[in-house]
Design a protein around this motif. Structure first.
Motif, PDB file in Angstrom:
ATOM      1  N   LEU A 197      -8.337   3.412   5.817  1.00 12.61           N
ATOM      2  CA  LEU A 197      -6.763   3.903   5.714  1.00 12.61           C
ATOM      3  C   LEU A 197      -6.325   4.010   4.492  1.00 12.61           C
ATOM      4  CD1 LEU A 197      -5.765   1.985   8.944  1.00 12.61           C
ATOM      5  CD2 LEU A 197      -6.051   4.636   8.870  1.00 12.61           C
ATOM      6  N   GLY A 198      -7.227   3.896   3.456  1.00 18.55           N
ATOM      7  CA  GLY A 198      -6.850   4.118   2.115  1.00 18.55           C
ATOM      8  C   GLY A 198      -6.322   2.888   1.231  1.00 18.55           C
ATOM      9  N   LYS A 199      -6.805   1.734   1.729  1.00 18.84           N
ATOM     10  CA  LYS A 199      -6.068   0.378   1.088  1.00 18.84           C
ATOM     11  C   LYS A 199      -7.461   0.124   0.403  1.00 18.84           C
ATOM     12  CE  LYS A 199      -2.828   0.887   4.152  1.00 18.84           C
ATOM     13  NZ  LYS A 199      -1.746   1.631   3.660  1.00 18.84           N
ATOM     14  N   ASN A 200      -7.157  -0.460  -0.921  1.00 17.58           N
ATOM     15  CA  ASN A 200      -8.140  -1.033  -1.657  1.00 17.58           C
ATOM     16  C   ASN A 200      -8.479  -2.587  -1.238  1.00 17.58           C
ATOM     17  OD1 ASN A 200      -9.601  -2.034  -3.746  1.00 17.58           O
ATOM     18  ND2 ASN A 200      -8.547  -1.251  -5.579  1.00 17.58           N
ATOM     19  N   VAL A 201      -9.410  -2.470  -0.509  1.00 17.48           N
ATOM     20  CA  VAL A 201      -9.897  -3.922   0.061  1.00 17.48           C
ATOM     21  C   VAL A 201      -9.966  -5.098  -0.827  1.00 17.48           C
ATOM     22  CG1 VAL A 201     -11.110  -5.188   1.543  1.00 17.48           C
ATOM     23  CG2 VAL A 201     -10.354  -2.974   2.256  1.00 17.48           C
TER      24      VAL A 201
ATOM     25  N   PRO C 100     -15.083   5.369  -3.967  1.00 18.95           N
ATOM     26  CA  PRO C 100     -15.060   4.525  -2.964  1.00 18.95           C
ATOM     27  C   PRO C 100     -13.974   4.703  -1.835  1.00 18.95           C
ATOM     28  CG  PRO C 100     -13.922   3.663  -4.753  1.00 18.95           C
ATOM     29  CD  PRO C 100     -14.528   4.838  -5.316  1.00 18.95           C
ATOM     30  N   ALA C 101     -14.582   4.257  -0.510  1.00 21.73           N
ATOM     31  CA  ALA C 101     -13.818   4.860   0.544  1.00 21.73           C
ATOM     32  C   ALA C 101     -12.310   4.906   0.751  1.00 21.73           C
ATOM     33  CB  ALA C 101     -14.403   3.792   1.699  1.00 21.73           C
ATOM     34  N   HIS C 102     -11.491   3.882  -0.009  1.00 22.40           N
ATOM     35  CA  HIS C 102     -10.208   3.840  -0.025  1.00 22.40           C
ATOM     36  C   HIS C 102      -9.803   4.999  -0.770  1.00 22.40           C
ATOM     37  CE1 HIS C 102     -11.071   1.439  -3.583  1.00 22.40           C
ATOM     38  NE2 HIS C 102      -9.682   1.861  -3.870  1.00 22.40           N
ATOM     39  N   ARG C 106      -7.301   7.943   0.156  1.00 14.99           N
ATOM     40  CA  ARG C 106      -6.011   8.346  -0.507  1.00 14.99           C
ATOM     41  C   ARG C 106      -6.154   9.792  -1.027  1.00 14.99           C
ATOM     42  NH1 ARG C 106      -5.236   3.262  -4.443  1.00 14.99           N
ATOM     43  NH2 ARG C 106      -5.257   1.818  -2.825  1.00 14.99           N
ATOM     44  N   ALA C 107      -7.239  10.287  -1.272  1.00 13.32           N
ATOM     45  CA  ALA C 107      -7.244  11.623  -1.574  1.00 13.32           C
ATOM     46  C   ALA C 107      -6.993  12.619  -0.536  1.00 13.32           C
ATOM     47  CB  ALA C 107      -8.563  12.056  -2.151  1.00 13.32           C
ATOM     48  N   GLY C 108      -6.815  12.284   0.532  1.00 12.69           N
ATOM     49  CA  GLY C 108      -6.306  13.100   1.765  1.00 12.69           C
ATOM     50  C   GLY C 108      -7.544  13.263   2.526  1.00 12.69           C
ATOM     51  N   GLY C 134       1.432   4.948   0.749  1.00  8.53           N
ATOM     52  CA  GLY C 134       2.408   4.754  -0.546  1.00  8.53           C
ATOM     53  C   GLY C 134       3.553   3.801   0.040  1.00  8.53           C
ATOM     54  N   GLN C 135       3.149   2.651   0.577  1.00  9.08           N
ATOM     55  CA  GLN C 135       4.116   1.749   1.249  1.00  9.08           C
ATOM     56  C   GLN C 135       4.533   0.770   0.034  1.00  9.08           C
ATOM     57  OE1 GLN C 135       3.694  -0.117   5.014  1.00  9.08           O
ATOM     58  NE2 GLN C 135       1.997   1.227   5.330  1.00  9.08           N
ATOM     59  N   LYS C 136       5.942   0.724  -0.060  1.00  5.80           N
ATOM     60  CA  LYS C 136       6.172  -0.152  -1.219  1.00  5.80           C
ATOM     61  C   LYS C 136       5.886  -1.567  -0.926  1.00  5.80           C
ATOM     62  CE  LYS C 136      10.492   2.932  -2.226  1.00  5.80           C
ATOM     63  NZ  LYS C 136      11.197   3.286  -1.307  1.00  5.80           N
TER      64      LYS C 136
END
Ligand SMILES: Nc1ncnc2c1ncn2[C@@H]1O[C@H](COP(=O)(O)OP(=O)(O)OP(=O)(O)O)[C@@H](O)[C@H]1O
Ligand SMILES: Nc1ncnc2c1ncn2[C@@H]1O[C@H](COP(=O)(O)OP(=O)(O)OP(=O)(O)O)[C@@H](O)[C@H]1O
Ligand SMILES: [Mg+2]
Ligand SMILES: [Mg+2]
Lengths: 328, 261, 310, 407, 383
Positions: A197-201, C100-102, C106-108, C134-136
């Motif tokens: 889900l795009g978080k840098n674990v 890397p996976a994350h 993020r790239a979509g 993009g959560q603050k």
């Protein structure tokens, strides 16, 4: 049996210095383990580097107290990096062992004859707390009310300690309600999903390790300041184990879990001792003599721990439902 | 979620339904079961299966189909109601005891031993009858040739479909008299799905009683003698496979129209 | 208006595919993902060996193939969950190997898992919220000031609720994800991936174990995604679904791409039938066929019994 | 250290009675607390220490007690440093109005509680601390110890080694303040005397085994081997014998922590023959050990029992001399009863003299015990014992040496 | 030989000549530092002072004699013959000895680790009380050996059997009940800390805090085998350990029960669905694990004597061994433990022995850096 004394020592234990610094260590572990799922069994190393950072800076280098505190904090952050970079990729159970190993390495180095000139060998260091007590706002005297009484030194340590706990709890509360905390909890469940889900674990784990390490290391300061000394062996695996016990007792991933857990733990330890030695001295118990009270106390504490977890496996604040989800 | 709308009466009423249950091999009566304290997933479901019958259970996600199978197999706490196997009360009996009574089960998820090799997985399938292992092993390998080449591969590294094959094969190792299958065709290629349905029929023909939960509902209803539609932990509809497959209500709620009828 | 754009997009996608030759590795007019020579071996087994493949932007592409063909492994390489032995691929023109996976996500480019990964001790809603980008409040310092992220959180929640309703998970909103049934987990997995709002969503068997009636309504949603300009690449064994929604189908077998083409063409391709679909894929079994099948089975059984009694 | 350094106190808190527990004023009953290991890695040191105190208190009370009342003893557990039990135990003792606390055994534990104890105006009297730290520690004059004087023992042992003609010496020292302190002194004396210390190994007593440590020593093939430690020495000896460094080829030397008549008796005959060990105290320990066994029949080790016994006696005598049971008052008299006056060596005889108005000089089982200004013993007697064929040392010392600890 | 004694500042005190035994004595008035010089010219021929320095500076204390030594050695021995100058060969001899010791210790750790690994593998329990199971075995054997007077060999056999029984009972009446209540693995881990405390202090109460030894084979003399000294008990113990380890390892891989144990480890519910009596398998494992731990305890007791904390002190090394090899694999525990043992011993060639555990633990961290799943462990696939 002298109930007054049993009662007063027990009450004192509930809010005493040990409770404070174990609670701080446990708050750190709660962040690592309770929220992030990092089985960090090297918590005592954070306390150690903080305590020694302060002690060595003040006694060996001769710098002022506040710089010592700064050095201790920086040391804790550095340790988090040193520990984290190689280990955060490991599976939970591997991480546990590696962190124990790292903490033992730290302790063995602190206690070695080889580095005695710096760390003081097995006796550790003392004489670094003046700076702290110089700013003690409590005038000399006895404070508290029956059955609690503290002298001004204890009062000062306890005040600072409980303020630190309050701040730590507030931070944990705010963070764990936030999306940041949500990411940590998600990592605890399945880091691959979080990655997808795009978080840098890795970064979050590191943040967690640092935060928990820094909050935990405050316990090292409190210990050092309260006893006026730091010794290597207090920072052994036992301390970490007890801190874990405290976290589970209070309920993992609960803001006040570690604090309540620490109180219960020490109350248990002191109460059992008070009752036992009272009973032996007054002849109620005859099958052992007074010098066996020590081991017997630990034996009963072990038993108490077992029973508590058997009958309330989720801890005091824990949620039974959560437990049911992951039961094997 | 447990508030079952009373209005949605089951097509058959209970006594009607159970009138056929006289000689049932396996039957459940008014099962109430669940995982978390205070939350019931099954709300009094009845089910029976006669000797040599093939029963299909369909229903929406989360209806409690898997839970029903688990309850029959002693893997979920039954809070009230009974499960009977050939006249013997087996409510809350342990799974391995049921296996020795001839019941086999393929779970929906986590249905292989990841750190064991394929061969060892199958060996575990024949745990109570090790003597038969060789012969049955040949048999299932014929069904799923992919398994034979990979017999030394650890199941944990298999693809989803390959795991499903192992799971199915594991259950076929024992020659059970009653077989509980939870979505056996999920994740399999169309070709293998066919094979699974065919195999189920074939085994059934050979006298094995089968209860099959499927989301491939249409196919399932085609081959089964009778079907149950489970919704919110209760039987919503029962009937023969054909009856259910043609029932417009069932189609609308559970089968959809995507698959060409 | 909605309906109009819908047909537009679908038409656009179909138009893009219209004149393409039906051969493996064919170049697309506007590829979002271009893959070259990706190889992944496990010991002696070559799980993936894809020469060249492109995925058209704004289309729904199906990836099918027999069990163990390497589809999931292929997904793993593309999304950074496993390291390919060799090969490179670009997403939106950006090189993605070794990322890397994350960062891939993020790239979509977001994927779901075939064996679902529900975050068990988080509620369904929290699972969903986690997906948002993009959560603050995911920044350590801002997290400490609730005011700084509350507003955004509310928006995210609204979006999550909308998706949950669509995926029939709204009743489970406050339950732990660990208590979902197998099919519900699949649904959650997919809904959560959509929370990321990716450009390319890669679904690994999204509908396996999902009730057919619900599948049908969800297909509408997937088509909507295309309308919103998203590209979809999905793995599926349900041919009805593939036929219904995909614009283009890629077939893998034994690690390699063996065929490409529009669904109808592919499903009548003899090689695909042999390797994958089998005899009965197309027509439902008629009464007589069923009889015949059973008959065959009986014969086989008979033979077996005879064998045993020998 | 004890005695007169109250002025050097730098922390704002002080021993002023106002801040201290009520015990500081004295309540007429001398209450002795103990803070000794019942649990933890030093648990084996607990029983003899407790027995020493018990024996002393028994004799004191049989002789009429202190200030006309029986002495009350309260035993608590010091644990070891891995747990923080000691601090809780001290709370408990202070709550029960202890006037003096005998403990702790471990220097490290003592350091963690010294502020607490002395801050409450209570005497801390350790039978076993050997760390230098306590000589200079800020203790309001309330810290004392009877522990074996390393410096003298180290000197005597070192001289013994040189006198035996060992040109090369290896040292196995337990890695804590006791072991390293003693080892430092031995090294110095040995080198001054002209022999060479070819290897010194500081070992962790909790180590899984000592093979590597011995291998290191073996590589240097020393003439004499000094073993400084506690009961884990039995393991070390196992290893020495195994690796071919037996006592009949190399001369072994031991110290008070491990010169024992019980730990090695199971070993093959003659394993320790000719081994020499030093034990503080002017008398052979045998008689005293018999008395201890009457108090606690299970005792197997006697380490620090004499020191504990002397500690209790000295406190009681000082209380008599001060005519008060308050910690500060006792502390003020402790040095006085320990030296300069008529010699006596047991509570009954000493207390008679005191009652007769005489100045006394208590000579204890552990040695002459004369406190210097820091509350450390200033004079000691070291006995040198030799093991026989039965792996026990003779009841009579080969030689006694008495000297000023500081020289 | 002539010896000159002066005060520190050089004021002559006395000159003496040593007697036939080579000893001499000088009475001194004042304590303080003195200088003692041996006149090298008066030495017997062919002899030299060891180390070459003919001056000593002893401090003399009041009332005590002070000894000064001038060790002599043959002049010819100036060069290589001195015992401690064997340089290279001494190093290699030590290295060989340490390697042997590494195996010796490693095998004991491995044996203890095997029990832990078995129980961890099947039940997921990280058993912090495992050290106490090791202690238990050692103490049981002591009980049969010393108070009852049975020879250690039958005593060990009895102890191992008893410990197996206790292992069985532990699961039957305790851990099994916990499992039935659905206690999570983390809660169970904390429970095991409680059990460890309970057992350890029970041992302290019953056994006392002192170190004891078995009646036989105490301080056994070593044999010299090439560069290595080893006691017969070492060699026999190592043999037994190796046999047990390999036998159990293969049993796990090859026998039906062994495979069932691994199946239970993977997925107990599925194992039950396959007809495996999960409780029975776990009980077998507990029985075996308890017995093996006890055997490890006896072996440890034989080589290192007994104490109530002996197992606890080994626990970290046990964990290190298990982890290094890869959690849950029997052969992994063996290999990991031997590596740990070897590094503990061999690392002392370069680092002070007090820090020997540091070497082993650092290796653990390093290896896991490159093989996060342990040496024999396998990575799970993703997706
Ligand atoms: N381990 C569990 N703990 C708590 N609740 C659970 C658990 N497993 C399932 N449930 C709940 O029980 C209900 C029924 O689940 P079950 O798995 O029986 O559904 P199902 O009919 O098999 O659905 P599917 O077709 O999706 O597999 C669901 O609402 C689910 O949330
Ligand atoms: N870690 C691994 N180790 C060994 N083999 C592996 C590993 N991962 C995958 N494989 C093998 O690679 C092949 C491809 O697997 P993959 O999961 O990609 O198949 P798939 O096309 O997704 O199949 P399915 O449709 O069944 O999900 C399979 O044969 C599988 O056994
Ligand atoms: Mg299901
Ligand atoms: Mg797949």
């Amino acid at each position: 049996m002298n109930w007054d004394i049993i009662l007063s020592t027990t009450l004192k234990a509930a809010i005493g210095v040990e409770t404070v610094w174990y609670a701080l260590a446990a708050i750190g572990i709660n962040i690592h383990f309770g929220y992030t799922g990092l089985l960090n069994f090297g918590q005592s190393a954070f306390l150690a580097v903080a305590g020694y950072g302060l002690a060595v800076t003040v006694t060996v280098i001769g710098l002022p107290f506040w710089i010592g505190i700064g050095v201790g904090l920086v040391a804790a952050v550095l340790l988090a990096f040193l520990l984290g970079i190689p280990t955060l990729r490991l599976r939970a159970d591997y991480l546990a062992i590696v962190t124990i190993a790292a903490a033992e390495i730290v302790r063995l180095i602190f206690r070695s004859v080889e580095f005695k000139s710096v760390f003081g060998g097995s006796d550790g260091r003392r004489g670094f707390s003046q700076g702290f007590y110089e700013i003690n706002p409590y005038a000399e005297g006895t404070y508290g009310f029956w059955p609690l009484s503290f002298n001004e030194r204890e009062m000062w340590v306890l005040t600072v300690g409980w303020v630190l706990i309050a701040i730590a709890c507030l931070i944990v509360f705010l963070l764990m309600k936030s999306p940041w905390g949500r990411v940590l909890k998600a990592i605890r469940e399945d880091e691959d999903a979080v990655r997808s889900l795009g978080k840098n674990v890795f970064s979050y784990k590191m943040q967690s390790l640092i935060l928990g390490g820094v909050l935990g290391c405050l316990g090292g300061f409190v210990y050092g300041l309260a006893t006026g000394s730091v010794q290597p062996d207090i920072f052994g695996t036992e301390t970490t184990f007890f801190a874990y016990t405290i976290v589970i007792l209070g309920g993992a991933a609960r803001v006040f879990g570690p604090v309540v857990g620490a109180s219960i733990f020490w109350v248990l330890l002191v109460l059992v001792n008070g009752l036992l030695s009272g009973a032996v001295q007054s002849g109620v118990i005859t099958f052992m003599d007074i010098t066996q009270v020590g081991p017997f106390r630990f034996l009963l504490v072990g038993l108490g721990l077992i029973l508590l977890l058997v009958y309330r496996p989720q801890g005091i604040f824990g949620d039974k439902r959560e437990l049911a989800i992951n039961a094997r | 979620m447990n508030a079952v709308p009373e209005s949605k009466a089951a097509v058959t009423d209970r006594s009607d339904h159970l009138s056929g249950a006289e000689n049932a091999v396996l039957r459940c009566d008014e099962l109430i079961a669940g995982y978390l304290p205070g939350v019931n997933i099954l709300n009094g479901s009845d089910l029976y299966v006669g000797d040599g019958e093939l029963i299909g259970i369909i229903g929406p996600n989360g209806a409690g189909k898997s839970t029903l199978l688990k309850a029959m197999f002693g893997l979920v706490d039954i809070r009230s109601g009974t499960v009977t196997l050939k006249g013997e009360d087996i409510t809350n009996m342990k799974a391995h005891q049921l296996v020795s009574r001839g019941v086999g089960y393929v779970p929906q998820t986590n249905n292989v031993f990841p750190s064991l090799t394929i061969e060892e997985n199958l060996e575990m399938g024949a745990f109570q009858a090790p003597a038969k292992f060789k012969e049955r092993f040949e048999f299932v390998c014929e069904l799923f040739p992919a398994l034979k080449e990979r017999r030394k591969q650890r199941a944990g590294s298999l693809s989803g479909g390959e795991r499903q094959m192992v799971a199915m094969a594991r259950a076929l190792m024992t020659e059970p008299s009653v077989l509980l299958l939870d979505e056996p065709s999920a994740g399999l290629s169309p070709k293998l799905q066919d094979l699974v349905f065919l195999q189920a029929q074939q085994i059934n023909k050979a006298g094995v009683t089968i209860i099959m939960v499927e989301q491939n509902a249409r196919r399932c209803l085609q081959i089964c003698h009778r079907g149950y539609v489970l919704d919110q932990g209760r039987n919503a509809y029962t009937g023969t496979g054909r009856q259910l497959a043609d029932d417009p209500k069932v189609i609308e709620l559970y089968l959809g129209t995507l698959a060409r009828a | 208006m909605h309906a109009e754009t819908a047909t537009d997009r679908k038409a656009a996608a179909l138009a893009a595919f219209k004149d393409l030759p039906h051969e493996p590795g064919v170049a697309k007019p506007d590829p979002i993902l271009v893959v070259d020579n990706v190889v992944r071996r496990f010991g002696g087994l070559t799980a993936v060996d894809v020469g060249h493949v492109e995925v058209q932007r704004g289309s729904i592409t199906a990836l099918i193939g027999p069990n163990g063909a390497g589809k999931t492994t292929f997904f793993n390489q593309l999304t950074g969950f496993d390291t390919a032995d060799s090969g490179e691929w670009t997403f939106n023109g950006r090189k993605m190997n070794g990322v890397p996976a994350h960062k891939v996500a993020r790239a979509g480019m977001v994927r779901t898992f075939q064996l679902t990964k529900a975050l068990s001790r988080l509620t369904v809603l929290e699972n969903m919220r986690l997906g948002a980008q993009g959560q603050k409040g995911e920044n350590f310092w801002r997290a400490l000031i609730p005011g700084s992220w509350r507003g955004q959180e509310d928006q995210i929640t609204a979006r999550a609720d909308e998706l949950l309703a669509r995926f029939k998970l709204d009743a489970k909103r406050e339950d732990f994800a660990g208590s979902l049934s197998g099919g519900q987990r699949k649904l959650l997995e997919m809904a959560r991936a959509l929370m990321v709002e990716p450009e390319l969503v890669m679904l690994d068997e999204p509908m396996a174990g999902v009730n057919p009636a619900l599948t049908q309504s969800l297909l509408g949603h997937v088509k909507d995604l295309r309308e919103q300009g998203m590209s979809v690449l999905f793995v599926e064994h349900d041919m009805d679904m593939v036929r219904d929604i995909s614009d283009w189908v890629i077939v893998m077998a034994q690690g390699a791409v063996i065929a490409e083409g529009p669904p109808d063409t592919i499903m009548s391709d003899q090689r695909v039938i042999d390797a994958y679909l089998g005899a009965h894929h197309d027509a439902p079994l008629s009464e007589s066929e069923l009889e015949e099948q059973l008959h065959e089975a009986e014969e086989a059984l008979e033979a077996e019994i005879q064998e045993e009694s020998k | 250290g004890g005695g007169s350094d109250t002025a050097s106190q730098s922390t704002p808190s002080s021993a002023a009675p106002s801040s201290a527990a009520p015990a500081a004023e004295g309540d007429g009953t001398l209450t002795l607390g103990t803070l000794l290991p019942q649990t933890g890695s030093l648990a084996f040191l607990g029983p003899p220490e407790f027995a020493g105190v018990d024996l002393a208190v028994k004799e004191i009370n049989e002789a009429g007690g202190v200030l006309g009342k029986d002495v009350v003893k309260i035993h608590t557990d010091s644990g070891d440093t891995t747990t923080n039990i000691a601090s809780q135990s001290v709370d408990n003792l202070l709550a029960q109005k202890a006037d003096a606390i005998i403990g702790a055994a471990s220097s490290s534990v003592s350091e963690t509680v010294i502020d607490k104890i002395t801050g409450a105006g209570v005497i801390q009297f350790s039978p076993a601390n050997t760390s230098d730290t306590f000589t200079t520690i800020a203790d309001k004059g309330l810290y004392f110890r009877t522990s074996p004087p390393d410096k003298l023992q180290g000197r005597v042992l070192g001289d013994l080694i040189v006198a035996d003609g060992n040109a090369t010496v290896a040292i196995m020292a337990m890695q804590d303040s006791y072991g390293t302190g003693l080892a430092d002194q031995v090294v110095k004396t040995v080198q001054d005397g002209g022999a060479e210390v070819v290897e010194r190994v500081d070992y962790d007593p909790k180590a899984a085994d000592f093979a590597a440590d011995i291998a290191k020593i073996k590589a240097k093939n020393p003439a004499g081997i000094v073993l400084i430690g506690f009961e884990e020495t039995a393991k070390v000896i196992n290893e020495l014998v195994k690796q071919g460094l037996p006592a009949d080829k190399h001369k072994w030397y031991m110290v008070d922590g491990n010169t024992s008549n019980t730990n090695y008796v199971d070993m093959p005959k003659g394993t320790l023959k000719g081994v020499k060990g030093t034990i503080p105290g002017a008398a052979s320990p045998e008689d005293f050990q018999k008395k201890l066994l009457e108090v606690d029949g299970d005792l197997e080790d006697f380490s620090y029992a004499p020191e504990s016994y002397d500690a209790a006696n000295l406190i009681a005598l000082a209380a008599e001399a001060a005519k008060s049971d308050s910690g500060t008052a006792i502390a003020a008299k402790l040095a006085e009863v320990s030296k300069g006056g008529e010699k006596c060596d047991s509570f009954p005889t000493c207390v008679e003299l005191l009652k007769a108005g005489k100045d006394i000089d208590y000579d204890g089982v552990s040695g002459p015990v004369e406190f210097n200004d820091a509350g450390d013993p200033a004079v000691a007697t070291i006995g040198i014992y030799e093991y026989g064929d039965d792996n026990k040392y003779g009841t009579k010392a080969v030689e006694y040496r008495t000297g000023n600890i500081e020289g | 030989m002539k010896i000159v004694v002066t005060t520190e500042s050089g004021q002559p005190v006395q000159e003496v000549t040593s007697n036939a035994q080579g000893t001499w004595e000088v009475p001194i008035e004042e304590p303080g530092q003195y200088k003692v010089t041996l006149d090298a010219a008066t030495l017997p021929q062919n002899m030299a002072i060891r180390g070459g320095n003919n001056q000593r500076a002893p401090t003399v204390y009041e009332g005590n004699p002070t000894t000064v030594l001038f060790a002599l050695q043959a002049k010819a021995a100036d060069g290589a013959a001195a015992p401690d100058e064997g340089g290279g060969s001494a190093f290699w001899q030590r290295a060989a000895q340490l390697t042997f010791e590494g195996f010796n210790l490693g095998l004991i750790i491995a044996l203890a680790a095997l029990g832990l690994s078995l129980i961890y593998g099947t039940t997921g329990l990280t058993n912090f009380a495992h050290g106490e199971l090791v202690t238990l075995g050692a103490l049981l054997a002591y009980l049969v050996n010393v108070p009852f007077g049975l020879h250690i060999v039958p005593a060990a056999v009895i102890a191992v059997m008893l410990a197996g029984g206790i292992g069985y009972a532990q699961d039957r009446f305790f851990w099994g009940q916990l499992r039935r209540r659905g206690t999570g693995i983390i809660a169970a881990m904390i429970v095991s800390i409680g059990v460890a405390l309970f057992m350890r202090y029970l041992f302290l109460i019953l056994f006392g805090g002192e170190t004891q030894a078995y009646a036989q084979y105490n301080a056994q003399a070593g044999l010299q085998l090439g560069p290595i000294s080893a006691t017969p008990k070492n060699l026999i113990s190592m043999g037994i350990e190796l046999i047990v380890l390999i036998a159990v390892g293969f049993a796990l891989l090859r026998t039906r029960t062994g495979k069932a144990a691994r199946a239970v480890a993977d997925n107990p519910a599925l194992a039950a669905s396959s007809g495996i009596n999960v409780d029975r398998i776990i009980r077998i494992i507990w029985t075996g694990g308890g017995a093996i731990a006890a055997l490890a305890g006896v072996m440890l007791g034989l080589s290192q004597n007994l104490k109530f904390t002996m197992g606890q002190e080994l626990l970290l090394l046990i964990f290190a061994g298990v982890t290094l090899g890869g959690l849950g694999t029997a052969f992994g525990a063996l290999i990991g433990s031997i590596i740990v043992g070897l590094f503990i011993q061999v690392s002392t060639l370069w680092i002070p022995p007090e820090l020997k555990n540091v070497g082993a633990l650092a290796v653990l961290i390093l290896v896991l850096l490159f093989r996060p799943q342990g040496i024999l462990g396998r990575r799970e696939r993703i997706g």
